[in-house]
Structure formats: C-alpha cells, structure tokens
Design a protein around this motif. Sequence first.
Motif, PDB file in Angstrom:
ATOM      1  N   VAL B 125       0.829  -1.202   0.000  1.00  0.00           N
ATOM      2  CA  VAL B 125       0.000   0.000   0.000  1.00  0.00           C
ATOM      3  C   VAL B 125       0.865   1.254   0.000  1.00  0.00           C
ATOM      4  CG1 VAL B 125      -1.553   1.352   1.433  1.00  0.00           C
ATOM      5  CG2 VAL B 125      -2.033  -1.055   1.003  1.00  0.00           C
ATOM      6  N   LEU B 126       1.912   1.266   0.825  1.00  0.00           N
ATOM      7  CA  LEU B 126       2.769   2.448   0.887  1.00  0.00           C
ATOM      8  C   LEU B 126       3.479   2.674  -0.439  1.00  0.00           C
ATOM      9  CD1 LEU B 126       4.167   1.983   4.487  1.00  0.00           C
ATOM     10  CD2 LEU B 126       2.612   3.759   3.698  1.00  0.00           C
ATOM     11  N   LYS B 127       3.831   1.593  -1.106  1.00  0.00           N
ATOM     12  CA  LYS B 127       4.473   1.721  -2.420  1.00  0.00           C
ATOM     13  C   LYS B 127       3.496   2.305  -3.427  1.00  0.00           C
ATOM     14  CE  LYS B 127       6.715  -1.100  -5.952  1.00  0.00           C
ATOM     15  NZ  LYS B 127       7.946  -0.369  -6.261  1.00  0.00           N
ATOM     16  N   GLU B 128       2.253   1.762  -3.407  1.00  0.00           N
ATOM     17  CA  GLU B 128       1.250   2.281  -4.353  1.00  0.00           C
ATOM     18  C   GLU B 128       0.949   3.753  -4.105  1.00  0.00           C
ATOM     19  OE1 GLU B 128      -0.126   0.536  -7.082  1.00  0.00           O
ATOM     20  OE2 GLU B 128       1.628  -0.637  -6.491  1.00  0.00           O
ATOM     21  N   LEU B 129       1.031   4.177  -2.823  1.00  0.00           N
ATOM     22  CA  LEU B 129       0.752   5.582  -2.490  1.00  0.00           C
ATOM     23  C   LEU B 129       2.006   6.446  -2.601  1.00  0.00           C
ATOM     24  CD1 LEU B 129      -1.503   5.093   0.679  1.00  0.00           C
ATOM     25  CD2 LEU B 129      -2.254   5.682  -1.633  1.00  0.00           C
ATOM     26  N   SER B 130       3.118   5.856  -3.069  1.00  0.00           N
ATOM     27  CA  SER B 130       4.417   6.566  -3.159  1.00  0.00           C
ATOM     28  C   SER B 130       4.838   7.168  -1.819  1.00  0.00           C
ATOM     29  CB  SER B 130       4.360   7.676  -4.211  1.00  0.00           C
ATOM     30  OG  SER B 130       4.008   7.140  -5.448  1.00  0.00           O
TER      31      SER B 130
END
Lengths: 335, 276
Positions: B125-130
């Motif tokens: 999730v953190l990756k998708e949200l940058s």
Amino acid sequence: MSRIHGRQGLAGWLFMSPAIIGLGVFMVAPIALALWVSFRDWSGLTPLGASEPAGAANYADLLTDSSVVRGDFAKSLRNNLYYVLGVVPAQTFLAFLLALVVNARLLKGRTFFRTAFYFPSVTSSIAVAFIFIFLFSPTGVVNTVLSAVLPGKVDLVWLDDSDGLLHLLLRAVGVDAAPGALRGEFMDLSWWDWLSGPSVALSSVMILATWTTTGTFMLMFLAGLQNVPEELEEAASIDGASPRQRFFRITLPLLKPTLFLVLTLGIIGTWQVFDQVYAMTSGGPQKTTLTPAYLIYREGFQNSAMGRAAAIAFVVLVIILVFTGVQRLVLRKER
Amino acid sequence: MVFRRALRYGLLIAFAVVFIYPFLLSLGTSFKSRPEVATSSVSPWPRSFDLRAWTDVLVHSDFPLWTFNSIVVTVAATLGRVFIDSLAGYALARLNFRGRGVLFAGIISVLAVPPIVLTVPRFLVLKELSLLNSYTGLILPLAVDAMGIFLMRQFFVELPRELEEAARIDGASIFQAYWHVVLPLARPALLTLTILSFQGVWNEFLMPLIVVRASPSHWTLPFGLSTLGRGGAGGQSFDYPVMMAGSILTIIPVAIVFVIFQRYFVRSVASSGVKG
C-alpha cells in the motif's frame, strides 16, 4: 430528549471517519491486496500492475513442490514450533510463579520487585537483543557463570552453534546419526532433522524471549489474583482446607480466564518472532533460527519474491488460528 | 514460617538480579575499552572510564539524527492515535448510529490480525501511495491502532453520562460536549493511551525496516541501532562498548517515562488481563 439524541447518526460517522479511513487504508485494504499478490509473481521492484498471475504456485512452492524454498520453510516451521513449545510454557510458568510470590501478603518492596520484573518488557527489542548478544558472547557472562557452576570450562559459541538440543542429548547416550526409520523426508527435511530440538543458537533467542515477556504476563496474573476474593480463601481455610487444597481448588480455577489469555497472547506472540532473530542471528547458523516471520522478510525484501512472502504470511496466519483454536479446545474440555 | 519467608525473598532477589543486572552490565560495558571487555565481561564497573564508545555513538555516527527522527515519528504518531482513537472510542461507546455494531465488530477483528502478517501488505500500500522512504509513510500506519480505539471505548462506556447530557440540554452540540466536557474527564485514559503509544512507537522496528530501509536520513533509533558496532561477520568483531552505549541511550527515554508513569503501564496491562 430528542435534542440530545438527534443528529447522532451523522456525528457517529463523522467521529468514526478518521479511524475508518486509517484502518481501511492501512489494515483492511493491505490484507485484501496481499491476498491477491500471494497468487501472483511479483518482485516488489516493478509496478504491481506489471506482475504476472501465478495461480497457486507461491503456495505450492511452500507446501507441495520439492524445492530449496520448501526446505527452508520446513526448517522455519520446525524452529518456530520448538520456540513456541519452549517459550510459552516457560514464560507462563515463571510469570505465574512470580505473580504468586509478589502477591503474598505482608511483602516488603512489592512495588520494587514488580517494577524490576516488568521493566524488560517495555524496552526496545533491538537494544535488548544487543545486550543478549553480549551476554551470550564466547567470553560473556553466561559462559563465565556456567564455567563457575559446572565442572570444566564452558566455552560455547552460543549464537553460532547449530547443534540441536535433542541431537546433543542423543549424542551423549551414543546415538550420533539417524536410525533407519528416520532417514525419510517430509517437506525436504529429514525426519531426523525435524526431531533435532531447538539449536543452541535458537535456545539463546528463546531465553531472551522468556526474559522479556515474563514481566507482562506476571502483571496479568497479578490482576487475576487480585480478583480472587479474600473471603473465599478465608472461608476455605476455616473449613479446614490446606494451603495446597486452597491453591488447587480455589485460586487456580478462578485464574483460568487469565491463564487462557496469557496462553493465547503467548502463542500469537511467539509465532511472530522477528526482531530478535534479525538482530541476533539473521536466521543462521545453518538456518536453525530461521522463522516464518524472518522468511517473510527474506523472501519479500531480500530475494524480491513478494508473492511468495505474502503466501507465507497467510500460512502463518492459518497456523496461529489453528494453534489458538486447539488451545481453546483443550482448555475448554478441562473445564 | 521464617524459612518460607527467607525462601520467598531469596527467590525475588534472585529474579530481580536476573532482570536488572543485564542493564547495569551494559551501562558499565559502554564505558570500557575494547581490550578490557575482552578480558572482563562480568563486572559492571569499568576499571578506567573510557568515553571512546560514547563519542563514537554521539559524534561519529548518525545517532543524533536517528534520535531526532524517532522523536518526530513518535510525537506525530502518538498525536494521531490520541485524536483518532478518542473520537472513534467515544462514537462506539456513546453515539447511537446505524452501523455501529458492524464497525465495532470490524475493529475487534482487525485487532486480531497479527502484525507480522501485515509486513508485505503495508509495503504494498505504501508503495502504491508513493509513501516509501518518507516520514509520512512511517507515521501514518503507526497512527492507526485498533487497540487504542478499544481502550478508549472501554473507558467511555464506564464514564457517567450525566455531565455531557447536562451540557447537551444547555445547548451544546455533540462536538462541543465532547470537546469541553468529555475529553477533560478522559484525561487518565488519554494519558494511558499516550504512554502506551510512546513506548510502542519508540521501540517499533519492523515499520522502519520495511518503509525507510533504503533512506538512511529517515532511519529511527531502533533501526539505526541495529546497524551499530557490527564490523564484519562472524560475531567476533562486534564492538560491544558501542553496541551497549547505543542500546542504553535507546532505552533511557522509555525508562524515564516508565519510572514516572509506572502505574499507568501496570494498569493498562492489568485491565487488558481482566477484561481479556
């Protein structure tokens, strides 16, 4: 009255909205996303959308297809199983013992002892792991004390010793290799190796874990003991019950809910051991301190196999549910 | 009777030594020179005070930066928890609205998810949200915590209703009554929540490992500490004085809070034990 209760619907959802958004984004959505990823082949480096569907391959790698990964997963399960079987009873017993002693009437310095026993529980796992690396170092306190107590000099290299305790015990009585019956394999790990017991290195981590968690569980038992009504114990002793009878017939049954809680939290916690393994042994020596939690990290973040790491996480979740379920059944039956 | 009492105190003192001595030893070791550590690893008293390890940690490592990052993350995440958890706890305990039962059940089931299972998902999730390698990515997931919502709800359920109802009759809105009447009464619970959150976030290791591993300028204390004093493999070349100085420094803030607010720690564990 309607003025007081009016508009509560809107207010309720407004008050809840930060929590709903937060839990949704960082708890619920991630779990759903990870379940999806566990069925895909994804390195974690490329965009998620570019990953390929993998069917159940990630789960097959762990459970059914013969491979190095399955062997490592088997080792991690073996290690963690011994870890749970060692740490949970030890911390529960010690916590209960200390709670009984600290709870004694007319005890001087109760607050001091309670604080001292609980303090390790609130400290940083990495800091404490470092302290234990030092205690268990070859010239450290543990070897020094053991050398003083036992005949002969003890110079174990604790954190780098992969010998299993059960293997060592068998070696002491002259059994040095697998008997024919144990040459077979299960999940790419021989039966002989399944039955190794925790390695010396893993035992050090287990001692550390027991040392850090005992205090918390002692506090829970203390709270439970304070719920045992004094009148009940007094009545029993007037009726002629011995201290032993009072303990087994009154105190222990009344503490059952606390015992249940301590065992449940113990099982949930011990199946997730990670920080200590990371700081003390990184899964070694000979993969004898590898745990599923550490394997999640290794596969996902070091070996760029996020799909597999996600699959391990769900297998761990199932294991925890099964273990707590079995424990619930056993305790209920006894009632 | 005298024998039993002696036995009891003997046992207590023995365990107190087992639990406290390692901390004293590591404090003492941090002031020893490396040659002294190699020959004397049991006495907490250094033969000569050597400040080398402390200057290494405080001057020649990023320890001050990690401390600063830890303070930022701990304060922000704790403020977030207090805000989110008290609002949600109040709504679940006091406000009648459709869907409340479902939400409460949802929070209880989120509570049961073991954190280790969230390692990969949160990274996703953190990756998708940058949000990887940022303070925000470190703080936001730690600011959400189902346990705190549960604690606050339990507190508000037991709080008497009269005062806030009086305020509502006097014309206060729901939020005004909450802000001016309920929150001041909730001070003990908010303090407990703050202390638990401070301790939990300060010691958190897994999140920085996943979120900011690749960005040393965002490392927090426990993660920075894990890189200290580990020259080479094999364990023979550990710089013990440095490792101990770093460990002691990481422990001290929690130790101070623990000594001052001890009864809040004890109460929070005890209440989770009783209510289960």
